[in-house]
Enzyme design. Sequence first.
Site, PDB file in Angstrom:
ATOM      1  N   LYS A  80     -14.651   8.654  -3.618  1.00 57.48           N
ATOM      2  CA  LYS A  80     -16.125   9.018  -3.192  1.00 57.48           C
ATOM      3  C   LYS A  80     -16.540  10.437  -3.640  1.00 57.48           C
ATOM      4  O   LYS A  80     -17.612  10.212  -3.815  1.00 57.48           O
ATOM      5  CB  LYS A  80     -15.842   8.795  -1.438  1.00 57.48           C
TER       6      LYS A  80
ATOM      7  N   LYS B 149      -8.577  13.936   5.039  1.00 58.03           N
ATOM      8  CA  LYS B 149      -7.735  12.737   4.946  1.00 58.03           C
ATOM      9  C   LYS B 149      -6.629  12.908   6.071  1.00 58.03           C
ATOM     10  O   LYS B 149      -6.490  13.908   6.636  1.00 58.03           O
ATOM     11  CB  LYS B 149      -6.799  12.595   3.468  1.00 58.03           C
ATOM     12  N   ARG B 150      -5.752  11.643   6.569  1.00 59.49           N
ATOM     13  CA  ARG B 150      -4.929  12.113   7.459  1.00 59.49           C
ATOM     14  C   ARG B 150      -4.015  13.077   6.913  1.00 59.49           C
ATOM     15  O   ARG B 150      -3.721  13.483   6.097  1.00 59.49           O
ATOM     16  CB  ARG B 150      -4.015  10.598   7.439  1.00 59.49           C
TER      17      ARG B 150
ATOM     18  N   HIS C 267       0.748  -1.105  -0.048  1.00 65.84           N
ATOM     19  CA  HIS C 267       0.018  -0.023   0.028  1.00 65.84           C
ATOM     20  C   HIS C 267       0.961   1.302   0.067  1.00 65.84           C
ATOM     21  O   HIS C 267       0.235   2.430   0.125  1.00 65.84           O
ATOM     22  CB  HIS C 267      -0.893   0.032   1.121  1.00 65.84           C
TER      23      HIS C 267
ATOM     24  N   THR D  35      -8.484   6.710  -1.925  1.00 63.89           N
ATOM     25  CA  THR D  35     -10.085   6.338  -2.163  1.00 63.89           C
ATOM     26  C   THR D  35     -10.830   7.275  -1.854  1.00 63.89           C
ATOM     27  O   THR D  35     -12.068   7.406  -2.527  1.00 63.89           O
ATOM     28  CB  THR D  35     -10.204   5.238  -1.234  1.00 63.89           C
TER      29      THR D  35
ATOM     30  N   LYS E 211       0.676  14.473   1.620  1.00 65.29           N
ATOM     31  CA  LYS E 211      -0.631  14.810   1.101  1.00 65.29           C
ATOM     32  C   LYS E 211      -0.695  16.200   0.803  1.00 65.29           C
ATOM     33  O   LYS E 211      -1.681  16.992   0.327  1.00 65.29           O
ATOM     34  CB  LYS E 211      -1.736  14.268   2.070  1.00 65.29           C
TER      35      LYS E 211
HETATM   36  C1  Z57 Z   1      -2.713   3.445   4.649  1.00 65.55           C
HETATM   37  O1  Z57 Z   1      -3.799   4.133   4.967  1.00 65.55           O
HETATM   38  C2  Z57 Z   1      -2.023   3.559   3.350  1.00 65.55           C
HETATM   39  C3  Z57 Z   1      -0.865   2.637   3.060  1.00 65.55           C
HETATM   40  C4  Z57 Z   1      -0.192   2.469   4.204  1.00 65.55           C
HETATM   41  O2  Z57 Z   1       0.861   1.607   3.756  1.00 65.55           O
HETATM   42  C5  Z57 Z   1      -0.617   2.380   5.459  1.00 65.55           C
HETATM   43 BR1  Z57 Z   1       0.457   1.706   6.949  1.00 65.55          BR
HETATM   44  C6  Z57 Z   1      -1.874   3.009   5.717  1.00 65.55           C
HETATM   45  C7  Z57 Z   1      -3.104   3.888   2.332  1.00 65.55           C
HETATM   46  C8  Z57 Z   1      -2.301   4.735   1.135  1.00 65.55           C
HETATM   47  O3  Z57 Z   1      -1.553   5.890   1.593  1.00 65.55           O
HETATM   48  C9  Z57 Z   1      -3.476   5.277   0.249  1.00 65.55           C
HETATM   49  O4  Z57 Z   1      -2.954   5.827  -0.872  1.00 65.55           O
HETATM   50  C10 Z57 Z   1      -4.458   4.118  -0.153  1.00 65.55           C
HETATM   51  O5  Z57 Z   1      -5.390   4.416  -0.914  1.00 65.55           O
HETATM   52  C11 Z57 Z   1      -4.814   3.303   0.861  1.00 65.55           C
HETATM   53  O6  Z57 Z   1      -3.886   2.728   1.864  1.00 65.55           O
HETATM   54  C12 Z57 Z   1      -5.418   2.085   0.489  1.00 65.55           C
HETATM   55  O7  Z57 Z   1      -4.930   1.107  -0.367  1.00 65.55           O
END
Ligand code: Z57
Length: 806
Positions: free
Chosen positions: A657, A545-546, A357, A653, A551
């Site tokens: 939405k 978002k976080r 991810h 994501t 970001k």
């Molecule tokens: C997290 O929320 C994501 C990646 C990580 O390695 C960790 Br730990 C937590 C996120 C990504 O930053 C997003 O870009 C992505 O859409 C989401 O994971 C789902 O794949």
Amino acid sequence: MTLINKKEFKLEFRNQMDFLYKQTIEEANSEQLLNTLVTVLKCKIDNIWKESRLDKEKEVYYFCIEFLLGRQLESNLLNLGVLEDIKLILKEMDINLEDLVNAEVDPALGNGGLGRLAACFLDSMASLSISGHGYGIRYEYGLFEQKLVNGHQVEVPDNWLKEESYIWETVRPNKASIVKFGGQVDLVEKNGKLKAIHKNYIPVMAVPYDIPIIGYKNEYINTLRLFKSDVPRKDFEPILKESKNSYGSYHDALQYRYYADEISQVLYPNDSNDAGKILRLKQEYFLVSAGIQDIFRKYKKNNRDIGKIYEKISIHINDTHPSLCVPELMRLLMDEEELGWDEAWEITKRVISYTNHTIMAEAMERWNIQMIKELLPRIYMIIEEINKRYIRKLNNKYGNDFDKIGTMAVISADNVNMANLSIIGSHSVNGVAKLHTEILKKEVLKNFYEDEPFKFNNKTNGIAHRRWLMLSNPRLSKLINELIGESWQKDTLELKSLEKYQDDSRVLQELELIKQENKRNLSKIITQKNEININENSIFDVQIKRLHAYKRQLMNALHILHMYHELLDNPNLNMEPRTFIFGAKAAPGYYFAKCVIKLINELAQKINNDVRVKDKLRVVFLENYGVSLAEKIIPATNVSEQISTTTKEASGTSNMKFMMNGAITIATLDGANIEIHDQIGDENMVLFGLKANQVLEYSKFGGYSSADLYSNNFYIKRVVDDLVNGFIPNILEEGREIYNSLITYNDEFFVLRDFENYIEAQKKINDLYMDKNHWNKMALINIANSGIFSSDRTIKEYANEIWYKR
Ligand code: Z57
């Protein structure tokens, strides 16, 4: 669905209320009404919801350290097909469903995108009648609650269970298992084979708590099984004898209780950042060992040959947090089932698949070998052996190319590289959007890709359209039904036929009206929470978002500052009024992120109190952003901010939405923004910023100087100076920190490099919005082309190309 008979339901409801609370409906509060309703519903679904048995088709087990479910009541009613019926019946009983919906806790057992994706996937697996179940941890405390005090983030523990149980869960004490920590391992010879004897370990009991995952109108229910840690009960007596915990003294007993309790106590609040703490390692192994033992228990009820387990199960590891699945599966196959290494290894690879991810180095898990050795001695032995054999294989193939082998080894520089372990121990490695997967193949995991290209594949993320459109935006949902019928609810690609209304001014008007009503709703919430009135006719421009440097909430804030200056300089500036809305939690230890929160809040304070820009500019920071708040914000959004430094956001994501709810996206060509662009083209979103290859070149060869940009560009200098010149009050320390990151440390995330381009893009947003009819048309085209981003599409791809592939 014949789930609900009105008369029967009312009777059951009253009986249940009486049984639980000895109260009448009139006396009961919302929590009690909610609890009663859920108890009745759980009885009704009980005969469809059975533990999966592994005696039928293949089953998928989705291991994830977090699940961000959101509230369940409305979603479950929708999926059971009884939402409208129940609403009406309750109304007849003088009960307002909305009150019950709001009385439910929002379980925050996740940080952000990763955990929410897992929840969307569960929804889709159930709705597609795929036997797929989640394994996770039942954290006693979820993600902290965020309070803003003088513009600073303050964290409050999320005591979501309040010493009670969660209304949707069912505890299964008879399905508990034991997870072993610490101790020593002896290898003793038995029948000519070496056998591992684990002694003096600390046994911890993993107790399953099951949550039903209800499919959409298909009478299909999967399970999310969350484990709580506890000290073992008496029936684990034999295990207690092998361990060192026969409770020596009172003190020992207390210590032991603490050791066990601590494991499922609290969710780590880091998103895309590895804390590397021993307790986290305990959590990871706890989840993995409890989960795989559970799978074995179920499998063995109906199957004799453990060597064929790959025919019946797929284990998916979501990011590397559950990557100990690889050695744990090996351990059980060898130590418990007595298979040899080679056979166990082939099975392991066939069973396990892995999703990456992120490419961010700070999120890559690496565990110190000493830590693993002490906590998990047998697991460590197996990891060492995996590493040894793998390096031997690489040596044979590539000779002594130490650079290459060094990057691919499982163990290097005193660490176990969890991504490498996951890749080596699985048959499939996927990224979460096209660009992300390409970067994995060409850059980050290049050597692995060249070695075993067939393992690598892309699965672009998706979102549960049931929650993110049907539930959160009922007005839009209804309009779509009226225009194209209801079949899109089961096949979102059907949304495409909305395009035929792109020049129908009545439909476009209707669309605008819906957005307007949603904005009014959100305005009320904002006024309630932040004690500020906002202009409902302004552009609602949202970034939720976080909080992360990559970001670039900072870039958004600097642009607001820029607009503010422009307005002060020219009060007659031709611009649409705008309301900038933020929601973001920062990891408690992430100082820079907290500085940005403070900056945004002080900026809001200054701008919102300046009567000169009163009608044109507003800034809102909403406290405690989470799933429930997102459901209110997204349908009310005009502009979706997806402005990460290109290459850094694996997918995103919320971008999907927003699109599905008719917002226009302002974006870099990063993550799944690229797929969004593929769907709707330049005409229907606004792109800006560095391209992926430019960012990659900068990071490889350098050549960027933020200080040069700063000294040569009036607009950049103006906003950057404001961070440290007192223009914005109360940010002495924070302003300096941010200033340094931008100038002294050369702006790692290219905020200033993209700034001018961002200003232009924002100008374009402004101009587009001025032509309302055209804006509405773009919104419609966005909605019409969002179908591909349903997680149903994603899950079908996982099923066909990863889980069921032979
Ligand atoms: C997290 O929320 C994501 C990646 C990580 O390695 C960790 Br730990 C937590 C996120 C990504 O930053 C997003 O870009 C992505 O859409 C989401 O994971 C789902 O794949």
